[in-house]
Design a protein around this motif. Structure first.
Motif, PDB file in Angstrom:
ATOM      1  N   VAL A  33      -8.576  -6.721  12.379  1.00 37.84           N
ATOM      2  CA  VAL A  33      -7.334  -6.481  11.616  1.00 37.84           C
ATOM      3  C   VAL A  33      -6.251  -6.251  12.664  1.00 37.84           C
ATOM      4  CG1 VAL A  33      -5.955  -5.502   9.812  1.00 37.84           C
ATOM      5  CG2 VAL A  33      -8.408  -6.131   9.526  1.00 37.84           C
ATOM      6  N   ILE A  34      -4.937  -6.875  12.360  1.00 35.10           N
ATOM      7  CA  ILE A  34      -3.834  -6.442  13.420  1.00 35.10           C
ATOM      8  C   ILE A  34      -2.563  -6.622  12.345  1.00 35.10           C
ATOM      9  CG2 ILE A  34      -4.752  -7.297  15.519  1.00 35.10           C
ATOM     10  CD1 ILE A  34      -2.907  -9.793  15.248  1.00 35.10           C
ATOM     11  N   GLY A  35      -1.583  -5.471  12.611  1.00 34.60           N
ATOM     12  CA  GLY A  35      -0.584  -5.512  11.938  1.00 34.60           C
ATOM     13  C   GLY A  35       0.657  -6.027  12.991  1.00 34.60           C
ATOM     14  N   LEU A  36       1.367  -6.945  12.379  1.00 37.23           N
ATOM     15  CA  LEU A  36       2.618  -7.579  13.037  1.00 37.23           C
ATOM     16  C   LEU A  36       3.788  -7.141  12.511  1.00 37.23           C
ATOM     17  CD1 LEU A  36       1.024 -11.067  13.156  1.00 37.23           C
ATOM     18  CD2 LEU A  36       1.047  -9.580  15.047  1.00 37.23           C
ATOM     19  N   ASP A  37       4.873  -7.139  13.386  1.00 39.67           N
ATOM     20  CA  ASP A  37       6.347  -6.650  13.021  1.00 39.67           C
ATOM     21  C   ASP A  37       6.953  -7.093  14.523  1.00 39.67           C
ATOM     22  OD1 ASP A  37       8.304  -5.808  11.413  1.00 39.67           O
ATOM     23  OD2 ASP A  37       8.144  -3.855  12.115  1.00 39.67           O
ATOM     24  N   ALA A  38       8.319  -7.227  14.059  1.00 43.53           N
ATOM     25  CA  ALA A  38       9.238  -7.766  15.275  1.00 43.53           C
ATOM     26  C   ALA A  38      10.572  -7.015  14.919  1.00 43.53           C
ATOM     27  CB  ALA A  38       9.393  -9.142  15.309  1.00 43.53           C
ATOM     28  N   GLU A  39      11.302  -6.748  16.131  1.00 44.99           N
ATOM     29  CA  GLU A  39      12.855  -6.137  16.074  1.00 44.99           C
ATOM     30  C   GLU A  39      13.597  -7.009  16.773  1.00 44.99           C
ATOM     31  OE1 GLU A  39      13.177  -3.691  14.139  1.00 44.99           O
ATOM     32  OE2 GLU A  39      11.102  -2.864  13.880  1.00 44.99           O
ATOM     33  N   THR A 191       8.598   4.745  18.706  1.00 41.92           N
ATOM     34  CA  THR A 191       7.929   5.527  17.541  1.00 41.92           C
ATOM     35  C   THR A 191       8.231   4.851  16.231  1.00 41.92           C
ATOM     36  OG1 THR A 191       8.011   7.646  18.719  1.00 41.92           O
ATOM     37  CG2 THR A 191       7.369   7.650  16.464  1.00 41.92           C
ATOM     38  N   TYR A 192       9.497   4.544  15.981  1.00 43.56           N
ATOM     39  CA  TYR A 192       9.823   3.812  14.888  1.00 43.56           C
ATOM     40  C   TYR A 192       9.124   2.532  14.831  1.00 43.56           C
ATOM     41  CZ  TYR A 192      12.641   0.712  12.036  1.00 43.56           C
ATOM     42  OH  TYR A 192      12.854  -0.258  11.026  1.00 43.56           O
ATOM     43  N   ALA A 193       9.309   1.686  15.858  1.00 45.94           N
ATOM     44  CA  ALA A 193       8.644   0.112  15.959  1.00 45.94           C
ATOM     45  C   ALA A 193       7.187   0.437  15.664  1.00 45.94           C
ATOM     46  CB  ALA A 193       9.173  -0.139  17.313  1.00 45.94           C
ATOM     47  N   ALA A 194       6.350   1.346  16.627  1.00 45.11           N
ATOM     48  CA  ALA A 194       5.104   1.537  16.404  1.00 45.11           C
ATOM     49  C   ALA A 194       4.602   1.989  14.789  1.00 45.11           C
ATOM     50  CB  ALA A 194       4.576   2.449  17.145  1.00 45.11           C
ATOM     51  N   ALA A 195       5.438   3.034  14.330  1.00 45.46           N
ATOM     52  CA  ALA A 195       4.935   3.080  12.913  1.00 45.46           C
ATOM     53  C   ALA A 195       4.970   2.178  11.825  1.00 45.46           C
ATOM     54  CB  ALA A 195       5.915   4.424  12.315  1.00 45.46           C
ATOM     55  N   ASP A 196       5.851   1.055  12.062  1.00 48.16           N
ATOM     56  CA  ASP A 196       6.052   0.285  10.956  1.00 48.16           C
ATOM     57  C   ASP A 196       4.680  -0.709  11.268  1.00 48.16           C
ATOM     58  OD1 ASP A 196       8.679   0.623  10.195  1.00 48.16           O
ATOM     59  OD2 ASP A 196       9.559  -1.387  10.893  1.00 48.16           O
ATOM     60  N   ALA A 197       4.484  -1.106  12.342  1.00 48.70           N
ATOM     61  CA  ALA A 197       3.117  -1.962  12.525  1.00 48.70           C
ATOM     62  C   ALA A 197       1.965  -1.267  11.975  1.00 48.70           C
ATOM     63  CB  ALA A 197       2.931  -2.498  13.934  1.00 48.70           C
ATOM     64  N   HIS A 198       1.781   0.191  12.377  1.00 49.48           N
ATOM     65  CA  HIS A 198       0.546   0.763  12.335  1.00 49.48           C
ATOM     66  C   HIS A 198       0.294   1.229  10.460  1.00 49.48           C
ATOM     67  CE1 HIS A 198      -2.467   3.935  12.903  1.00 49.48           C
ATOM     68  NE2 HIS A 198      -1.910   4.821  12.315  1.00 49.48           N
ATOM     69  N   CYS A 199       1.459   1.298   9.871  1.00 53.66           N
ATOM     70  CA  CYS A 199       1.239   1.558   8.491  1.00 53.66           C
ATOM     71  C   CYS A 199       0.801   0.437   7.577  1.00 53.66           C
ATOM     72  CB  CYS A 199       2.861   2.003   7.881  1.00 53.66           C
ATOM     73  SG  CYS A 199       3.990   0.695   7.771  1.00 53.66           S
ATOM     74  N   LEU A 200       1.020  -0.806   8.361  1.00 56.03           N
ATOM     75  CA  LEU A 200       0.464  -1.976   7.848  1.00 56.03           C
ATOM     76  C   LEU A 200      -0.931  -2.020   7.708  1.00 56.03           C
ATOM     77  CD1 LEU A 200       2.627  -4.852   9.462  1.00 56.03           C
ATOM     78  CD2 LEU A 200       2.925  -3.782   7.085  1.00 56.03           C
ATOM     79  N   VAL A 201      -1.650  -1.640   8.711  1.00 52.58           N
ATOM     80  CA  VAL A 201      -3.059  -1.463   8.977  1.00 52.58           C
ATOM     81  C   VAL A 201      -3.524  -0.378   8.200  1.00 52.58           C
ATOM     82  CG1 VAL A 201      -4.997  -1.018  10.626  1.00 52.58           C
ATOM     83  CG2 VAL A 201      -3.033  -2.455  11.082  1.00 52.58           C
ATOM     84  N   LYS A 202      -2.842   0.784   8.019  1.00 48.20           N
ATOM     85  CA  LYS A 202      -3.441   1.896   7.166  1.00 48.20           C
ATOM     86  C   LYS A 202      -3.260   1.592   5.559  1.00 48.20           C
ATOM     87  CE  LYS A 202      -1.951   5.887   8.027  1.00 48.20           C
ATOM     88  NZ  LYS A 202      -3.526   6.900   8.316  1.00 48.20           N
ATOM     89  N   ILE A 203      -2.267   0.798   5.277  1.00 49.89           N
ATOM     90  CA  ILE A 203      -2.156   0.246   3.685  1.00 49.89           C
ATOM     91  C   ILE A 203      -3.533  -0.592   3.586  1.00 49.89           C
ATOM     92  CG2 ILE A 203      -0.886  -1.121   2.289  1.00 49.89           C
ATOM     93  CD1 ILE A 203       1.753   0.109   3.218  1.00 49.89           C
ATOM     94  N   PHE A 204      -3.695  -1.624   4.544  1.00 54.26           N
ATOM     95  CA  PHE A 204      -4.842  -2.497   4.113  1.00 54.26           C
ATOM     96  C   PHE A 204      -5.937  -1.590   4.226  1.00 54.26           C
ATOM     97  CE2 PHE A 204      -8.427  -4.851   5.944  1.00 54.26           C
ATOM     98  CZ  PHE A 204      -8.573  -5.718   4.893  1.00 54.26           C
ATOM     99  N   ASN A 205      -6.262  -0.619   5.092  1.00 57.01           N
ATOM    100  CA  ASN A 205      -7.440   0.133   5.162  1.00 57.01           C
ATOM    101  C   ASN A 205      -7.718   0.656   3.607  1.00 57.01           C
ATOM    102  OD1 ASN A 205      -8.665  -0.699   7.571  1.00 57.01           O
ATOM    103  ND2 ASN A 205      -7.381   0.739   8.673  1.00 57.01           N
ATOM    104  N   LEU A 206      -6.740   1.412   3.254  1.00 60.00           N
ATOM    105  CA  LEU A 206      -6.894   1.958   1.879  1.00 60.00           C
ATOM    106  C   LEU A 206      -7.413   0.892   0.845  1.00 60.00           C
ATOM    107  CD1 LEU A 206      -3.980   4.717   1.869  1.00 60.00           C
ATOM    108  CD2 LEU A 206      -6.378   5.021   1.802  1.00 60.00           C
ATOM    109  N   PHE A 207      -6.710  -0.145   0.917  1.00 62.34           N
ATOM    110  CA  PHE A 207      -7.141  -1.247  -0.170  1.00 62.34           C
ATOM    111  C   PHE A 207      -8.513  -1.746   0.093  1.00 62.34           C
ATOM    112  CE2 PHE A 207      -6.912  -5.921  -0.983  1.00 62.34           C
ATOM    113  CZ  PHE A 207      -6.927  -5.804  -2.370  1.00 62.34           C
TER     114      PHE A 207
END
Length: 516
Positions: A33-39, A191-207
């Protein structure tokens, strides 16, 4: 460059021949699983797409001992400095690899801009698809409590709101509009950019943990229709250990069944991978999630062309050139007694600085937000005029309308909320005292009742509206209620921490020279 922030393992990649890029390559071929985001920096030209400055990838490694360990890294790829072809080749493989589930939040726009950015840097034809893919908003909608015979409307909540409801954490978005084209990036931006992508994986893991725990993608039968998402995930225990245990269980199950993935060598090899790889490498619950909720992003030819509005372009062409904009505050503000004001500072924070409104309320200052979710310039000006407020913004274009509300628009220069708060205090020479702290409702900007409520009175006032935690009943606390929205507050640990924070931010414990 590796950065350890808030428990996250962050790797900034600026070169294709660096150890960090090799680490990324290894992580992508060992992640399921990977979380993707862009700025990117917003582009004012309607004829071109903005260039993506930073691509964030959060990896969930197969062999990670814990879901939040250093072995589940977040990579920040600096697309302004790195040699693009090696990155393009790697991403082109991963975006279509059937054994790697991709996560994002409204990622289609990001993919359009990414494809355009790579094409501009000699990596044609860019990207045309991402699959298998799951949008986090789809997971959020699926987790909504369903009532028999009633269909739940699709939600359009922000990622910050979804994180607050599902993870119980606050995802600050104050740096979203910062200039991502400037180098070097600040530690806060990383830190902001990393948190955006990291939270995607955390939400999926809970699901995923919920699917494992229940054996199917449905809510627990013992949770009522009024429960929030966090309560659904944690059942009725109220203990986060339940969710954590299920999450670890899900991760362990996946690792036991899934063998180590082989490195992807070529685009042809990636495309030739059959869907039965998932059957061989992923446990049944993970496969169920991918089959039931997996989707794809496909870019059409029309997606690759910037959409322009002839009407808007005509307006811009006909707009007369304005004289030089003066950004420094000149005053006086509308509350100045010399101009008939009531000496009570009042501000209106536009959508770019809405977070500042809460900070201002915490120090006792009247701070409103726009009445509409997506106000236009006319709405902001009308509200500021009618309520005699100074409009706070980061948008320089709004200063062109200062002739309509003289001395009622100020453009903030600071990016972070604490710095913005100090800037407002100093610019408008506001007097802040410790007695003012936490004297307004942070939710609606209302004032509190004059006399505090007892615990019994607070419980009565909260019926059908707000839950008073049982642990407060024997503490003999005083409760305060907002006169506008009826929200109840009490002087607990969170209150005292907030008071101390704003004492430090506003430097209230620093005595002026000459004071004893």
């Amino acid at each position: 460059m590796e950065v350890q922030k808030r428990g996250l393992s962050i790797h900034l990649i600026t070169s294709h021949d660096s150890p960090e890029f090799a680490h990324l390559n290894h992580a992508l071929t060992h992640s399921f699983v990977i979380g993707l985001d862009a700025e990117w920096k917003p582009n004012r030209q309607a004829s071109t797409f903005p260039a993506v400055s930073l691509l964030q990838i959060a990896c969930q490694l197969v062999n990670a001992p814990e879901l939040d360990s250093d072995e589940s890294p977040i990579f920040l790829i600096d697309l302004q400095t790195i040699h693009m072809p090696p990155v393009y080749e790697l991403l082109n493989q991963v975006f279509v690899a059937p054994n790697v589930l991709k996560l994002g939040f409204r990622f289609k726009q990001d993919l359009v801009y990414l494809s355009s950015t790579f094409c501009e840097r000699d990596c044609a034809p860019g990207f045309d698809r991402v699959e298998p893919f799951i949008d986090i908003s789809a997971i959020y909608n699926h987790l909504q409590t369903k009532q028999p015979g009633r269909r739940i409307p699709k939600q359009t909540k922000s990622l910050a709101t979804i994180c607050e409801e599902i993870l119980g954490i606050s995802l600050s978005k104050e740096l979203q509009c910062s200039d991502w084209s400037q180098r070097p990036l600040t530690e806060e931006q990383k830190t902001y950019a990393a948190a955006d992508a990291h939270c995607l994986v955390k939400i999926f893991n809970l699901f995923h943990a919920k699917v494992v725990r229940e054996g199917k993608s449905s809510q627990p039968s013992d949770v009522g229709p009024g429960a929030g998402l966090k309560q659904i995930l944690e059942k009725s225990s109220g203990d986060n250990m339940v969710t954590r245990a299920a999450l670890v269980e899900a991760s362990n199950m996946t690792r036991k069944i899934m063998p180590e993935l082989h490195s992807i060598q070529t685009t042809e090899e990636a495309n030739s991978m059959k869907s039965n790889n998932l059957n061989e490498q992923v446990d049944n619950s993970f496969l169920l999630v991918v089959r039931k909720h997996g989707d794809r992003i496909l870019l059409k030819d029309s997606d690759r062309k910037p959409k322009t509005s002839k009407k808007k372009a005509k307006k811009i062409m006909s707009k007369p050139k304005t004289s030089e904009i003066i950004e420094d505050w000149e005053g006086p503000p509308p509350w100045d007694p010399s101009t008939g004001g009531d000496a009570c500072p009042k501000f209106l924070c536009d959508v770019m600085v809405e977070g500042l409104a809460k900070h201002l309320r915490c120090v006792g200052i009247d701070a409103a937000v726009p009445h509409l979710r997506r106000p236009d310039t006319r709405d902001l000006i009308d509200q500021a005029q009618k309520e005699k407020r100074v409009l706070l913004t980061r948008d320089a274009k709004l200063l062109r309308h200062e002739y309509l509300i003289k001395n009622q628009i100020y453009r903030l220069k600071s990016l972070l909320k604490n710095d913005q708060l100090l800037e407002v205090i100093e610019t408008f020479q506001l007097k802040i005292s410790e007695d003012q702290l936490m004297s307004r409702c942070t939710k609606c900007n209302g004032k509190f009742i004059q006399k505090p409520l007892t615990t019994q009175e607070a419980v009565e006032a909260a019926k059908g509206f707000q839950v008073i935690p049982n642990c407060l009943f024997n503490k003999n606390l005083e409760f305060w209620q907002c006169m506008d929205c009826n929200q109840l507050y009490w002087e607990g640990t969170q209150y005292h921490n907030a008071v101390q924070k704003f004492i430090d931010v506003c430097k209230l414990n620093e005595q002026p020279e000459g004071d004893a």
